[in-house]
Design a protein around this motif. Structure first.
Motif, short mmCIF file in Angstrom:
data_model
loop_
_atom_site.label_atom_id
_atom_site.label_comp_id
_atom_site.label_asym_id
_atom_site.label_seq_id
_atom_site.Cartn_x
_atom_site.Cartn_y
_atom_site.Cartn_z
N ILE A 196 -3.92 -1.25 7.26
CA ILE A 196 -2.91 -0.49 6.59
C ILE A 196 -2.39 0.67 7.45
O ILE A 196 -1.33 0.71 7.54
N ILE A 197 -3.58 1.30 8.24
CA ILE A 197 -3.27 2.11 9.20
C ILE A 197 -2.47 1.77 10.13
O ILE A 197 -1.47 2.45 10.77
N ALA A 198 -2.56 0.42 10.75
CA ALA A 198 -1.94 -0.04 11.82
C ALA A 198 -0.43 -0.47 11.37
O ALA A 198 0.39 -0.34 12.12
N ARG A 199 -0.43 -0.95 10.09
CA ARG A 199 1.02 -1.44 9.58
C ARG A 199 1.86 -0.31 9.43
O ARG A 199 3.06 -0.40 9.62
N GLU A 210 -15.80 6.77 8.27
CA GLU A 210 -15.16 8.11 8.36
C GLU A 210 -14.10 8.45 9.43
O GLU A 210 -13.56 9.57 9.32
N LYS A 211 -14.18 7.67 10.33
CA LYS A 211 -13.18 7.77 11.60
C LYS A 211 -11.53 7.55 10.99
O LYS A 211 -10.59 7.89 11.45
N LEU A 212 -11.61 6.77 9.74
CA LEU A 212 -10.19 6.47 9.32
C LEU A 212 -9.78 7.32 8.16
O LEU A 212 -8.88 7.24 7.60
N LEU A 213 -10.53 8.46 8.11
CA LEU A 213 -10.24 9.45 6.94
C LEU A 213 -9.65 10.88 7.51
O LEU A 213 -10.10 11.18 8.53
N ALA A 214 -8.93 11.32 6.95
CA ALA A 214 -8.43 12.91 7.27
C ALA A 214 -9.38 13.87 6.86
O ALA A 214 -9.42 15.02 7.47
N THR A 241 -4.54 8.03 9.84
CA THR A 241 -5.72 7.74 8.91
C THR A 241 -5.28 7.30 7.69
O THR A 241 -3.90 7.35 7.42
N ILE A 242 -6.05 6.94 6.73
CA ILE A 242 -5.48 6.24 5.61
C ILE A 242 -4.88 7.31 4.55
O ILE A 242 -4.35 7.09 3.76
N HIS A 243 -5.47 8.54 4.76
CA HIS A 243 -4.87 9.71 3.90
C HIS A 243 -3.44 9.90 4.08
O HIS A 243 -2.61 10.57 3.26
N ASP A 244 -3.03 9.42 5.42
CA ASP A 244 -1.37 9.39 5.60
C ASP A 244 -0.86 8.58 4.74
O ASP A 244 0.44 8.68 4.50
N VAL A 245 -1.37 7.50 4.13
CA VAL A 245 -0.79 6.48 3.16
C VAL A 245 -0.85 6.99 1.76
O VAL A 245 -0.49 7.01 0.87
N TRP A 246 -2.42 7.48 1.46
CA TRP A 246 -2.85 7.58 0.33
C TRP A 246 -3.41 8.92 0.42
O TRP A 246 -4.84 9.16 0.44
N PRO A 247 -2.76 10.07 0.22
CA PRO A 247 -3.12 11.50 0.52
C PRO A 247 -4.12 11.53 -0.73
O PRO A 247 -4.89 12.81 -0.51
N ALA A 300 1.17 -1.19 0.20
CA ALA A 300 -0.21 0.03 -0.14
C ALA A 300 1.09 1.31 0.08
O ALA A 300 0.52 2.20 -0.63
N GLY A 301 1.95 1.24 0.82
CA GLY A 301 2.91 2.44 0.66
C GLY A 301 3.70 2.79 -0.47
O GLY A 301 3.98 3.95 -0.60
N ASN A 302 3.49 1.88 -1.50
CA ASN A 302 3.97 2.45 -2.69
C ASN A 302 3.12 2.68 -3.82
O ASN A 302 3.21 3.12 -4.96
#
Length: 520
Positions: A237-240, A271-275, A245-251, A215-217
């Motif tokens: 993904i957030i934990a890994r 929506e708690k997982l979103l920035a 939030t997921i936007h820290d990985v997929w902005p 996911a980070g790639n």
């Protein structure tokens, strides 16, 4: 790439403008009907039911004469009738049974029913129809003014079944999402994630792990899948990556295209997982075809696909046409698209370019805009509760759960309801999946109150025969463990919102074997 995004968005806007001028849903459906019966007139099914004459009636007849002939000639089919009489021959390799040629692909689908896997034929014509509708759906993004041109340069993560299909006696079989992903056009491959290698993985847990590691790639802008599995993946993904939030990985994540179940019960937790807010687009893709999708921002429902290989009929979902268990009456009333009424609930019949004919798909819908052929899914013919006349629909249940989640500030990830006996009368037993701390009695009280407001029949029966409403609170994982125990993990599989008969017994037996008492 930036130029590509600008060109795509300009093309999308021009395409949408051109598409605003279209014929009525009735004329589109008549044309689809003529093509379907014309194409299938020389099949075994077409010859058995006089498709040559039906095609002539659709071409030259007036009014609904062709449809009246169709209803008089062709019986309604559920899966068992369709498979036992026709599709079994197709599965055995026979050509020209209900659609021209030999069928090479079969979608395995049990939906949320008690039945073992169903074999739904996926013809070459159906694969092309699904691709066309998928492209049309992407084109509607041009109507969302908040989406920048750069979105069309980003990755599209499609979380579905394995593309490594089973090979059996000369045909391929698997999850529809796996079949469609295995046939993605070459020009889309550069955008498609998780890519060919991971998409082939059959072990669902391993697939999620592999996506998480990659996911980070990826620069993902658009995610497609069933809400429960997408949410589970985003949490992994957030934990890994140890982020908030997921936007820290997929902005650049901007769009979530969801289907299969109502999104509302999942929204609070999702929506708690979103920035920041993203755009949600609802779709209605079943193993039998791509039925509907949301076509414009803030739409209340989805537009039926009336001009791409599907002919629709509608059975009023009432006591005259269905039993209390959801079984079809002997001679139900059926209607064409111009005969329906807004606000009423209907069961869907499909005739398709995969060789389904007057096929009871099992879903119920309601029209909210007849002119636009805009619908919402309200549930399934067998997934409602009416023990004593309360007529509780999945639509009612979803709305009550949404309201309770908001009131108590909790995320209810899954739920299901059983109808049970209460002395000599009746009760409803809800099972709620949440990882938040909550009092079961409070949840029961709030669900009951909201259902009384949402459903007049329910309110009446709560004063008479429906004597109790109880709630058992379970960890969300319990729901997924039960699905895994049944081989229904991942892909397009959803947890049934109502459990009856054998499934109810199976669920209760499963819970009795779990360690530790549930909250009740």
């Amino acid at each position: 790439m930036a130029l590509l995004g600008s060109l795509l968005k300009t093309g999308i806007r021009l395409t949408n403008a051109a598409r605003r001028r279209h014929s009525s849903a009735y004329r589109q459906q008549r044309k689809v009907f003529r093509k379907l019966v014309g194409k299938a007139r020389h099949t075994a099914f077409g010859q058995a039911y006089g498709f040559e004459e039906l095609a002539h009636a659709a071409e030259f007849g007036t009014g609904h004469a062709f449809y009246q002939q169709f209803k008089a000639r062709v019986p309604i089919h559920d899966y068992n009738r369709m498979f036992d009489n026709w599709w079994k021959r197709t599965l055995d390799g026979e050509r020209d049974v209900t659609w021209p040629g030999r069928v090479k692909y079969f979608a395995l689908s049990s939906g949320t029913s008690e039945a073992a896997s169903k074999y739904i034929p996926v013809t070459k014509a159906m694969s092309k129809a699904i691709q066309r509708t998928s492209i049309r759906q992407i084109l509607t993004l041009g109507r969302y003014q908040n989406l920048p041109s750069t979105l069309y340069e980003k990755g599209y993560l499609m979380l579905g079944g394995s593309t490594n299909l089973n090979v059996r006696e000369g045909h391929y079989e698997g999850d529809l999402s796996g079949i469609t992903a295995s046939q993605i056009p070459f020009w889309f491959q550069r955008f498609y994630k998780p890519g060919r290698e991971i998409a082939q993985e059959r072990d669902w847990a391993r697939k999620l792990d592999e996506i998480t590691e990659q996911a980070g790639n990826w620069d993902i802008g658009y995610v497609v899948g069933v809400p429960a599995w997408i949410q589970l993946l985003m949490e992994k993904i957030i934990a890994r990556y140890n982020v908030k939030t997921i936007h820290d990985v997929w902005p650049n994540l901007m769009v979530f295209c969801h289907g299969g179940v109502s999104f509302e019960p999942y929204r609070a937790g999702f929506e708690k997982l979103l920035a920041h807010p993203i755009t949600y687009i609802e779709t209605y893709l079943a193993s039998e075809g791509f039925i509907a999708y949301q076509t414009h921002p803030n739409a209340q429902g989805m537009n039926l696909v009336t001009n791409n290989g599907l002919f629709f009929e509608f059975i009023p979902f009432n006591e005259q046409n269905f039993t209390s268990d959801g079984d079809l009456a002997e001679q139900p009333e059926t209607l064409m698209i111009d005969e329906i009424e807004e606000g009423r609930e209907y069961a869907l019949l499909l005739s398709t370019c995969s060789g389904a004919w007057r096929y009871l798909i099992g879903d119920t819908i309601r029209f909210i805009d007849k002119q636009r052929a805009e619908i919402v899914i309200t549930g399934r013919t067998r997934h409602f509760l009416s023990l004593c006349g309360e007529h509780l629909s999945v639509d009612n249940m979803n709305k009550a759960i949404e309201l309770v989640s908001d009131e108590l500030n909790i995320a209810i990830r899954e739920f299901t309801v059983l109808g049970v006996s209460h002395d000599t009368l009746f009760a409803h037993h809800w099972y709620i999946g949440t990882d938040d701390t909550v009092d079961a009695d409070t949840v029961a009280e709030r669900i009951d109150a909201h259902l009384k407001d949402l459903n007049d029949d329910y309110a009446v029966e709560r004063r008479h025969a429906l004597k109790d409403v109880t709630v058992t609170v379970l960890p969300t994982a319990t729901f997924y463990q039960w699905m895994e125990s049944r081989g229904k993990i991942g892909g397009q599989h959803k947890f049934p919102r109502v459990l009856k008969k054998n499934l109810a017994t199976e669920w209760q037996t499963f819970l009795s074997g779990q360690t530790g008492p549930p909250s009740q």
